[in-house]
Design a protein around this motif. Sequence first.
Motif, PDB file in Angstrom:
ATOM      1  N   ARG A 144      86.860  18.671 -20.307  1.00 10.90           N
ATOM      2  CA  ARG A 144      87.577  17.398 -20.279  1.00 10.90           C
ATOM      3  C   ARG A 144      86.623  16.274 -19.914  1.00 10.90           C
ATOM      4  O   ARG A 144      85.561  16.494 -19.338  1.00 10.90           O
ATOM      5  CB  ARG A 144      88.733  17.467 -19.274  1.00 10.90           C
ATOM      6  CG  ARG A 144      89.785  18.501 -19.644  1.00 10.90           C
ATOM      7  CD  ARG A 144      90.881  18.581 -18.611  1.00 10.90           C
ATOM      8  NE  ARG A 144      91.895  19.567 -18.983  1.00 10.90           N
ATOM      9  CZ  ARG A 144      92.940  19.876 -18.224  1.00 10.90           C
ATOM     10  NH1 ARG A 144      93.103  19.280 -17.042  1.00 10.90           N
ATOM     11  NH2 ARG A 144      93.816  20.783 -18.622  1.00 10.90           N
ATOM     12  N   ARG A 145      87.039  15.053 -20.212  1.00 13.64           N
ATOM     13  CA  ARG A 145      86.191  13.893 -19.968  1.00 13.64           C
ATOM     14  C   ARG A 145      85.914  13.674 -18.485  1.00 13.64           C
ATOM     15  O   ARG A 145      84.900  13.105 -18.106  1.00 13.64           O
ATOM     16  CB  ARG A 145      86.827  12.630 -20.558  1.00 13.64           C
ATOM     17  CG  ARG A 145      86.815  12.593 -22.074  1.00 13.64           C
ATOM     18  CD  ARG A 145      87.461  11.312 -22.594  1.00 13.64           C
ATOM     19  NE  ARG A 145      87.446  11.276 -24.049  1.00 13.64           N
ATOM     20  CZ  ARG A 145      86.467  10.785 -24.771  1.00 13.64           C
ATOM     21  NH1 ARG A 145      85.396  10.289 -24.168  1.00 13.64           N
ATOM     22  NH2 ARG A 145      86.523  10.772 -26.085  1.00 13.64           N
ATOM     23  N   LEU A 200      83.269  24.260 -31.427  1.00 15.08           N
ATOM     24  CA  LEU A 200      84.180  24.058 -32.550  1.00 15.08           C
ATOM     25  C   LEU A 200      84.124  22.605 -32.983  1.00 15.08           C
ATOM     26  O   LEU A 200      84.718  21.717 -32.359  1.00 15.08           O
ATOM     27  CB  LEU A 200      85.604  24.441 -32.156  1.00 15.08           C
ATOM     28  CG  LEU A 200      86.670  24.327 -33.253  1.00 15.08           C
ATOM     29  CD1 LEU A 200      86.327  25.249 -34.425  1.00 15.08           C
ATOM     30  CD2 LEU A 200      88.035  24.661 -32.698  1.00 15.08           C
ATOM     31  N   PHE A 201      83.340  22.331 -34.046  1.00 18.34           N
ATOM     32  CA  PHE A 201      83.104  20.977 -34.542  1.00 18.34           C
ATOM     33  C   PHE A 201      82.772  20.051 -33.368  1.00 18.34           C
ATOM     34  O   PHE A 201      81.903  20.395 -32.560  1.00 18.34           O
ATOM     35  CB  PHE A 201      84.299  20.478 -35.364  1.00 18.34           C
ATOM     36  CG  PHE A 201      84.386  21.153 -36.710  1.00 18.34           C
ATOM     37  CD1 PHE A 201      83.661  20.666 -37.785  1.00 18.34           C
ATOM     38  CD2 PHE A 201      85.170  22.279 -36.895  1.00 18.34           C
ATOM     39  CE1 PHE A 201      83.716  21.292 -39.035  1.00 18.34           C
ATOM     40  CE2 PHE A 201      85.231  22.916 -38.136  1.00 18.34           C
ATOM     41  CZ  PHE A 201      84.497  22.412 -39.197  1.00 18.34           C
ATOM     42  N   ARG A 202      83.464  18.907 -33.198  1.00 18.08           N
ATOM     43  CA  ARG A 202      83.187  18.010 -32.073  1.00 18.08           C
ATOM     44  C   ARG A 202      84.338  18.028 -31.073  1.00 18.08           C
ATOM     45  O   ARG A 202      84.596  17.053 -30.377  1.00 18.08           O
ATOM     46  CB  ARG A 202      82.919  16.589 -32.572  1.00 18.08           C
ATOM     47  CG  ARG A 202      81.705  16.485 -33.451  1.00 18.08           C
ATOM     48  CD  ARG A 202      81.289  15.062 -33.748  1.00 18.08           C
ATOM     49  NE  ARG A 202      80.763  14.385 -32.578  1.00 18.08           N
ATOM     50  CZ  ARG A 202      80.045  13.263 -32.621  1.00 18.08           C
ATOM     51  NH1 ARG A 202      79.771  12.719 -33.800  1.00 18.08           N
ATOM     52  NH2 ARG A 202      79.613  12.691 -31.525  1.00 18.08           N
ATOM     53  N   SER A 203      85.011  19.154 -31.010  1.00 15.18           N
ATOM     54  CA  SER A 203      86.135  19.275 -30.092  1.00 15.18           C
ATOM     55  C   SER A 203      85.634  19.633 -28.690  1.00 15.18           C
ATOM     56  O   SER A 203      84.435  19.772 -28.452  1.00 15.18           O
ATOM     57  CB  SER A 203      87.107  20.355 -30.583  1.00 15.18           C
ATOM     58  OG  SER A 203      86.553  21.647 -30.369  1.00 15.18           O
ATOM     59  N   ASN A 204      86.563  19.812 -27.776  1.00 14.94           N
ATOM     60  CA  ASN A 204      86.226  20.196 -26.412  1.00 14.94           C
ATOM     61  C   ASN A 204      86.480  21.679 -26.168  1.00 14.94           C
ATOM     62  O   ASN A 204      86.704  22.105 -25.036  1.00 14.94           O
ATOM     63  CB  ASN A 204      87.028  19.362 -25.407  1.00 14.94           C
ATOM     64  CG  ASN A 204      88.525  19.555 -25.562  1.00 14.94           C
ATOM     65  OD1 ASN A 204      89.011  19.940 -26.626  1.00 14.94           O
ATOM     66  ND2 ASN A 204      89.269  19.275 -24.506  1.00 14.94           N
ATOM     67  N   HIS A 205      86.436  22.460 -27.233  1.00 19.00           N
ATOM     68  CA  HIS A 205      86.646  23.908 -27.125  1.00 19.00           C
ATOM     69  C   HIS A 205      85.362  24.657 -27.487  1.00 19.00           C
ATOM     70  O   HIS A 205      84.713  24.344 -28.498  1.00 19.00           O
ATOM     71  CB  HIS A 205      87.792  24.356 -28.028  1.00 19.00           C
ATOM     72  CG  HIS A 205      89.122  23.865 -27.557  1.00 19.00           C
ATOM     73  ND1 HIS A 205      90.055  23.310 -28.403  1.00 19.00           N
ATOM     74  CD2 HIS A 205      89.676  23.826 -26.328  1.00 19.00           C
ATOM     75  CE1 HIS A 205      91.132  22.959 -27.712  1.00 19.00           C
ATOM     76  NE2 HIS A 205      90.916  23.265 -26.448  1.00 19.00           N
ATOM     77  N   GLU A 245      87.602  25.248 -22.248  1.00 17.08           N
ATOM     78  CA  GLU A 245      88.029  23.883 -22.565  1.00 17.08           C
ATOM     79  C   GLU A 245      87.416  22.912 -21.561  1.00 17.08           C
ATOM     80  O   GLU A 245      87.497  23.116 -20.352  1.00 17.08           O
ATOM     81  CB  GLU A 245      89.554  23.767 -22.511  1.00 17.08           C
ATOM     82  CG  GLU A 245      90.067  22.375 -22.865  1.00 17.08           C
ATOM     83  CD  GLU A 245      91.571  22.257 -22.702  1.00 17.08           C
ATOM     84  OE1 GLU A 245      92.242  21.961 -23.708  1.00 17.08           O
ATOM     85  OE2 GLU A 245      92.066  22.469 -21.572  1.00 17.08           O
ATOM     86  N   ARG A 287      86.440  29.324 -35.535  1.00 16.04           N
ATOM     87  CA  ARG A 287      87.119  28.317 -36.340  1.00 16.04           C
ATOM     88  C   ARG A 287      88.488  28.092 -35.713  1.00 16.04           C
ATOM     89  O   ARG A 287      88.844  28.759 -34.744  1.00 16.04           O
ATOM     90  CB  ARG A 287      87.194  28.689 -37.823  1.00 16.04           C
ATOM     91  CG  ARG A 287      87.819  29.996 -38.163  1.00 16.04           C
ATOM     92  CD  ARG A 287      87.790  30.228 -39.659  1.00 16.04           C
ATOM     93  NE  ARG A 287      89.042  29.836 -40.310  1.00 16.04           N
ATOM     94  CZ  ARG A 287      89.165  29.581 -41.592  1.00 16.04           C
ATOM     95  NH1 ARG A 287      88.117  29.633 -42.402  1.00 16.04           N
ATOM     96  NH2 ARG A 287      90.325  29.247 -42.115  1.00 16.04           N
ATOM     97  N   ARG A 288      89.253  27.164 -36.245  1.00  8.96           N
ATOM     98  CA  ARG A 288      90.473  26.741 -35.554  1.00  8.96           C
ATOM     99  C   ARG A 288      91.506  27.852 -35.405  1.00  8.96           C
ATOM    100  O   ARG A 288      92.286  27.868 -34.470  1.00  8.96           O
ATOM    101  CB  ARG A 288      91.082  25.537 -36.268  1.00  8.96           C
ATOM    102  CG  ARG A 288      90.235  24.282 -36.110  1.00  8.96           C
ATOM    103  CD  ARG A 288      90.836  23.088 -36.821  1.00  8.96           C
ATOM    104  NE  ARG A 288      90.072  21.882 -36.560  1.00  8.96           N
ATOM    105  CZ  ARG A 288      89.040  21.476 -37.276  1.00  8.96           C
ATOM    106  NH1 ARG A 288      88.634  22.212 -38.297  1.00  8.96           N
ATOM    107  NH2 ARG A 288      88.396  20.360 -36.970  1.00  8.96           N
ATOM    108  N   ASN A 347      76.892  22.842 -34.071  1.00  3.26           N
ATOM    109  CA  ASN A 347      78.290  22.986 -34.457  1.00  3.26           C
ATOM    110  C   ASN A 347      78.367  23.104 -35.976  1.00  3.26           C
ATOM    111  O   ASN A 347      77.335  23.139 -36.672  1.00  3.26           O
ATOM    112  CB  ASN A 347      79.152  21.837 -33.908  1.00  3.26           C
ATOM    113  CG  ASN A 347      78.826  20.498 -34.553  1.00  3.26           C
ATOM    114  OD1 ASN A 347      77.792  20.325 -35.225  1.00  3.26           O
ATOM    115  ND2 ASN A 347      79.685  19.523 -34.354  1.00  3.26           N
TER     116      ASN A 347
END
Length: 377
Positions: free
Chosen positions: A89-90, A61-66, A87, A112-113, A20
């Motif tokens: 999810r947990r 995307l960084f530590r996101s869930n995307h 996407e 990126r975002r 990432n």
Amino acid sequence: MAAQSSLPPLPETIHHLSFNQDYTCFAAGLNYGFRVFTTDPFRPTYREPNFRGRVGIVAMLFRSNHFCLVGSGTEPKLSPKMVKIWETRRDYSSRCLGELWLRSEVKNVKFRRDRLIVVFLQKVQVYNCSDLKLLHQIETALNTKGLCEISQTSSLMVLVCPGLQNGQIRVETFGSKRTKFITAHESCIACMTLTQDGRFLATASTKGTLIRVFNTLDGSLLQEVRRGAEKAEIYNLAFSSNAQWLAVSSDKGTVHVFGIKVVSGLSAPTSGNDRSHVASEPNRSNGSAISSFSFLKGVLPKYFSSERSVAQFRLPQGSKCLVGFGHQKNTIVIIGMNGSFYRCEFDPLFGGEMNQLEFLNFLNPEENLRRNALFSS
């Protein structure tokens, strides 16, 4: 994201590896879906149970869930001509947020975002993340490796990609409508990387002996360092978060860390609370090792006056690996297409061989348990 224990064993074939943006995680594209791991501490954090097919490219995307996913199969939904915004999810449910059906095979994606960048053999396309609308298209030279990098922290996105000529880099600053071309090497570009704010660019050519660092604002050459004298395939380049260090991996089996200096009047970009600056002159504290023949610069061949790496770590030759910087100070993380994971520490003052802190096989957790048991006994 919590790990799931009831999933079947991890497939052995890795089709794609990527860090990432800040090297805190990496993702592996596999025969069936993908997996995500944290680097410090190392931990498997997610395995995608719903993507039923081979993943040829995965970008996080960084530590996101995307994630951005590109398939590597013959079925339409697994086509290398389609990009999925995914996407997770947990609870291990996941869904596709959007799809791009394209005419040509995708060579790389960057994320990126606010923007999604899709790289093809001879062009780069920039999309708006919210509605996947095409915003820009850039023509490039033949780009079989899908080379492209984007800034992450600046409001004005900086994008670098091959130009239309061999050895040329195109620097595009969106928002200011500024385009700059840098003649970085005589031969074709083999690898490139940007600092997170896009101010500094490092490049290597297909020859793989010299790495050059440029200022993207004016295209000036700031520094040149030497990986070695023999031709090599450069696998990747990575700046540390404060741009004080540059790591290089290649097919020669040695990972190098170089000290980076910046010309007077410029300072390295910062990240988070790290406000340190790069020294304007080489010394032992920033790791710029100069050949002892430097007093003969201009008389002897350039090899003898090139800046050399501060620290090295040796791997089996030919091991295809990526290198990034660890969360702990003066550490690097190495991930390999064979499932290897290394965490190493280098001495910024005295350099030399790095100290191996950790080694494991992220493809085979049972092997790691056996190794730890033998070590502890």
